[in-house]
Design a protein around this motif. Structure first.
Motif, mmCIF file in Angstrom:
data_model
loop_
_atom_site.group_PDB
_atom_site.id
_atom_site.type_symbol
_atom_site.label_atom_id
_atom_site.label_comp_id
_atom_site.label_asym_id
_atom_site.label_seq_id
_atom_site.Cartn_x
_atom_site.Cartn_y
_atom_site.Cartn_z
ATOM 1 N N TRP A 1 -8.235 8.356 2.176
ATOM 2 C CA TRP A 1 -8.179 9.267 1.032
ATOM 3 C C TRP A 1 -7.183 8.804 -0.020
ATOM 4 N N TRP A 2 -6.195 8.032 0.402
ATOM 5 C CA TRP A 2 -5.111 7.621 -0.486
ATOM 6 C C TRP A 2 -5.515 6.490 -1.439
ATOM 7 N N ILE A 3 -6.750 5.997 -1.327
ATOM 8 C CA ILE A 3 -7.262 5.103 -2.375
ATOM 9 C C ILE A 3 -7.664 6.024 -3.527
ATOM 10 N N GLU A 4 -6.672 6.454 -4.282
ATOM 11 C CA GLU A 4 -6.816 7.555 -5.233
ATOM 12 C C GLU A 4 -6.237 7.169 -6.600
ATOM 13 N N LEU A 5 -7.001 7.480 -7.631
ATOM 14 C CA LEU A 5 -6.562 7.243 -9.009
ATOM 15 C C LEU A 5 -7.140 8.324 -9.923
ATOM 16 N N GLY A 6 -6.645 8.358 -11.148
ATOM 17 C CA GLY A 6 -7.289 9.156 -12.182
ATOM 18 C C GLY A 6 -6.535 10.365 -12.656
ATOM 19 N N GLY A 7 -5.499 10.770 -11.927
ATOM 20 C CA GLY A 7 -4.782 11.967 -12.318
ATOM 21 C C GLY A 7 -3.998 11.825 -13.609
ATOM 22 N N GLU A 8 -3.698 10.585 -13.973
ATOM 23 C CA GLU A 8 -2.966 10.346 -15.216
ATOM 24 C C GLU A 8 -3.912 10.088 -16.399
ATOM 25 N N GLN A 9 -5.190 10.070 -16.107
ATOM 26 C CA GLN A 9 -6.200 9.869 -17.151
ATOM 27 C C GLN A 9 -7.024 11.145 -17.294
ATOM 28 N N ASP A 10 -8.105 11.068 -18.028
ATOM 29 C CA ASP A 10 -9.025 12.190 -18.161
ATOM 30 C C ASP A 10 -9.945 12.168 -16.940
ATOM 31 N N SER A 11 -9.780 13.144 -16.047
ATOM 32 C CA SER A 11 -10.485 13.109 -14.765
ATOM 33 C C SER A 11 -11.982 13.380 -14.896
ATOM 34 N N ILE A 12 -12.444 13.618 -16.109
ATOM 35 C CA ILE A 12 -13.884 13.765 -16.344
ATOM 36 C C ILE A 12 -14.410 12.573 -17.147
ATOM 37 N N ASP B 1 7.105 6.186 -5.231
ATOM 38 C CA ASP B 1 8.436 6.733 -4.965
ATOM 39 C C ASP B 1 8.505 7.385 -3.589
ATOM 40 N N THR B 2 7.463 8.091 -3.231
ATOM 41 C CA THR B 2 7.398 8.764 -1.928
ATOM 42 C C THR B 2 5.958 8.676 -1.448
ATOM 43 N N HIS B 3 5.668 9.421 -0.387
ATOM 44 C CA HIS B 3 4.285 9.581 0.071
ATOM 45 C C HIS B 3 3.446 10.094 -1.102
ATOM 46 N N PRO B 4 2.170 9.684 -1.226
ATOM 47 C CA PRO B 4 1.389 10.043 -2.417
ATOM 48 C C PRO B 4 0.979 11.509 -2.521
ATOM 49 N N THR B 5 1.379 12.329 -1.602
ATOM 50 C CA THR B 5 1.119 13.761 -1.720
ATOM 51 C C THR B 5 2.261 14.542 -1.096
ATOM 52 N N VAL B 6 2.450 15.769 -1.568
ATOM 53 C CA VAL B 6 3.466 16.663 -1.022
ATOM 54 C C VAL B 6 2.760 17.840 -0.370
ATOM 55 N N TYR B 7 3.117 18.141 0.877
ATOM 56 C CA TYR B 7 2.492 19.233 1.611
ATOM 57 C C TYR B 7 3.434 20.437 1.619
ATOM 58 N N LEU C 1 0.838 -1.189 0.000
ATOM 59 C CA LEU C 1 0.000 0.000 0.000
ATOM 60 C C LEU C 1 0.879 1.247 0.000
ATOM 61 N N PRO C 2 0.414 2.348 -0.595
ATOM 62 C CA PRO C 2 1.248 3.552 -0.691
ATOM 63 C C PRO C 2 1.395 4.286 0.634
ATOM 64 N N LYS C 3 0.531 4.009 1.571
ATOM 65 C CA LYS C 3 0.573 4.689 2.866
ATOM 66 C C LYS C 3 0.712 3.597 3.914
ATOM 67 N N THR C 4 1.919 3.406 4.409
ATOM 68 C CA THR C 4 2.177 2.259 5.285
ATOM 69 C C THR C 4 1.527 2.407 6.647
ATOM 70 N N VAL C 5 1.270 3.648 7.081
ATOM 71 C CA VAL C 5 0.550 3.864 8.342
ATOM 72 C C VAL C 5 -0.929 3.998 7.984
ATOM 73 N N HIS C 6 -1.715 2.981 8.309
ATOM 74 C CA HIS C 6 -3.121 2.993 7.934
ATOM 75 C C HIS C 6 -3.899 2.170 8.939
ATOM 76 N N GLY C 7 -5.188 2.416 8.986
ATOM 77 C CA GLY C 7 -6.045 1.706 9.914
ATOM 78 C C GLY C 7 -7.159 2.609 10.381
ATOM 79 N N ILE C 8 -7.780 2.284 11.483
ATOM 80 C CA ILE C 8 -8.895 3.058 11.995
ATOM 81 C C ILE C 8 -8.411 4.461 12.369
ATOM 82 N N GLY C 9 -9.226 5.426 12.054
ATOM 83 C CA GLY C 9 -8.854 6.824 12.235
ATOM 84 C C GLY C 9 -8.537 7.482 10.909
#
Length: 567
Positions: free
Chosen positions: A225-236, A326-332, A213-221
């Protein structure tokens, strides 16, 4: 097939938080408004169909107020068990009960009629009634997220990520592309008193280890949100195909949590999976101003036409989403909070009667990563609805309206505008007040001070005038705890969460008002069971003195009042 025609002052397309609040704000100002929503419920990403909790500006006392806070406090009062159907009903009620608002649910906008640089009408297909609805209006607002009116009207828009050099954005890409942030299918789990097995569908994916999984810290709480796709396709246009892949992942993640690794979830059951993805980004309109990274980092202080604010981080999700490893799925990237949003970014640069609110405002990809969250979208929506009402009443255009009047109206309606001061009414200015802090024009704590009257039981706020005053209204701002941690709705359901989703303890629940008339008589009344931050009370009486006495709270020992104002 039926075909009905409607004539209104203002038509809003899209019933997410931005569109719903834009329509309500306009209708409350007395203009005829239509709201076209392609779903059976309101709220967009915050609705029961997607279930993203409402996020906004970071930082102390920066919680968004206005109509959004009214809705959330209504939900706190009526929905302590955090049932999403009740939350849906709160949003539905707020829209449906406005007498100036026509609500078209399950209605998909399909056509628009234009002439020169103006939209004349939009037509939607309401599948439940097999009826076409054509709405003619003086002004239109596209709050659909995907900016459906852009391709239908020729309004200028952009999609994708700008090159670094176009706006001088240091965190932008070197080369522009058409990729976007993706969309997510959320999960919710519910705790039980007994072990709860989970059998995944045969078509879901399997993720044996945390490293899969892309986010190794996961569970209740987590709301996943990281179940995310579509940015490389047509988002509409690729949404349905993306959704199918997201569902395979979502049910596979549930299998991972329950069966593949020990996450302490033996007594938790999968309660809900979102079959409608929540979108982050698609088309963005171009206004007279395009907000950039530099504008965000400068807090928008240079904009004279501030009508809303943001304060979320520049939260830039990688287009690959779930499959970006490669890294965490988002950059803050940090952003100041609050930062001001200008009105010029909320109307089209080439369609004279088109405005917009939500994630589709006039901003670069980088800046939009901070302005896209729903609490920000909501206050932008209230600004747009209020602005259109002003345009209709004063026969002006978005470019020529009185900005100072718009800003003061928004602040009067409890919409905080950073760096600005709310004007005090003449009646309030002329009075001698025992607690002058409640008359300073700031309706929340200031940077280094409480900025409110803290009263003990039995203590009153008293106004005295040198001459009799004809008073039409009393406006009160109570403390709804702008720093409360909980969102509008939860991401998961434990067996017991205490009083997390109840009315804030700091709110004044009951209070007494006494008007002392110049004739020597007095009028006294008590307000019971208040659960709102802003309270307006019609008076229509003359007075030489008034006395406001809080009687109870929802749990706090003392009474905290930010503002008292008379009209």
């Amino acid at each position: 097939m039926k075909h009905l025609t409607h004539h209104v002052d203002f038509c809003v397309v899209g019933g997410g938080m931005a569109g719903t609040i834009a329509a309500i704000a306009a209708a409350r100002k007395g203009i005829r408004t239509a709201l076209i929503q392609d779903r059976p419920v309101l709220g967009g990403n915050a609705s029961s169909e997607i279930r993203m909790h409402i996020c906004g500006a970071h930082g102390s006392n920066n919680r968004e107020t206005g109509i959004l806070e009214e809705m959330i406090l209504e939900n706190c009062y009526r929905n302590p068990e955090a049932n999403f159907s009740i939350w849906d009903s709160v949003l539905y009620e707020k829209a449906r009960q406005e007498p100036n608002l026509l609500l078209f649910l399950n209605c998909t906008c399909q056509r628009a009629e234009t002439k020169q640089n103006r939209i004349l009408s939009v037509t939607g297909w309401q599948m439940t009634s097999e009826t076409y609805h054509t709405v003619y209006a003086a002004y239109f607002a596209d709050c659909s997220g995907d900016s459906i009116l852009a391709p239908l009207t020729g309004a200028a828009y952009r999609i994708g990520r700008e090159a670094r050099e176009e706006f001088g954005e240091s965190i932008a890409l070197e080369q522009a592309d058409t990729r976007t942030m993706g969309m997510s299918c959320l999960l919710q789990f519910r705790e039980t008193t007994h072990p709860s097995p989970y059998i995944p569908p045969a078509w879901s994916y399997t993720f044996p280890t945390d490293e899969d999984l892309p986010k190794t810290v996961h569970g209740i709480g987590d709301n996943f949100w990281w179940i995310e796709l579509g940015g490389e396709q047509d988002s509409i246009h690729d949404t349905e195909a993306i959704k199918d892949e997201l569902l395979k992942i979502a049910f596979g993640v549930a299998d991972h949590l329950k069966n593949q690794q020990d996450h302490g979830m033996e007594c938790w059951q999968l309660d809900w999976v979102g079959f409608l993805p929540g979108k982050r980004e698609s088309r963005r309109y171009e206004g007279d101003v395009i907000i950039t990274q530099r504008d965000v980092e400068q807090a928008g202080k240079h904009f004279p036409d501030i009508v809303a604010y943001g304060g979320w981080t520049m939260d830039n999700h990688f287009p690959g989403g779930f499959y970006y490893r490669d890294t965490h799925p988002t950059v803050y990237n940090q952003a100041p909070s609050p930062w001001g949003i200008p009105f010029r970014a909320l109307y089209s640069k080439n369609m004279d009667n088109l405005l917009f609110a939500g994630r589709n405002i006039s901003a670069t990809h980088v800046a939009m990563s901070s302005s896209r969250v729903m609490a920000t979208c909501a206050v932008v929506g209230q600004a747009v609805g209020t602005a259109v009402a002003q345009c209709v009443k004063t026969n002006t255009t978005p470019r020529t309206l009185n900005l100072s009047l718009l800003q003061q109206t928004l602040m009067e309606d409890d919409c905080y505008l950073p760096f600005l001061h709310r004007s005090i009414s003449p009646a309030t200015k002329q009075a001698r007040c025992t607690h002058p802090v409640v008359t300073n024009g700031y309706d929340r704590p200031l940077e280094n001070e409480d900025n409110g009257a803290m009263l003990s039981p039995g203590e009153s706020i008293v106004f005295t005038w040198p001459q009799p005053q004809q008073l039409s209204q009393l406006r009160l701002i109570f403390d709804s705890d702008l720093n409360r941690a909980e969102k509008n709705m939860p991401a998961y359901h434990p067996l017991d969460w205490g009083d997390k989703y109840k009315t804030p303890k700091t709110l004044v629940k009951s209070f007494r008002v006494i008007l002392f008339h110049p004739q020597g008589t007095k009028t006294e009344f008590t307000v019971e069971n208040n659960y709102q931050r802003m309270v307006r009370i019609p008076l229509d009486a003359d007075a030489i003195k008034t006395e406001i006495t809080p009687l109870s709270t929802w749990g706090a020992e003392k009474f905290h009042i930010f503002s008292v104002d008379f009209q």
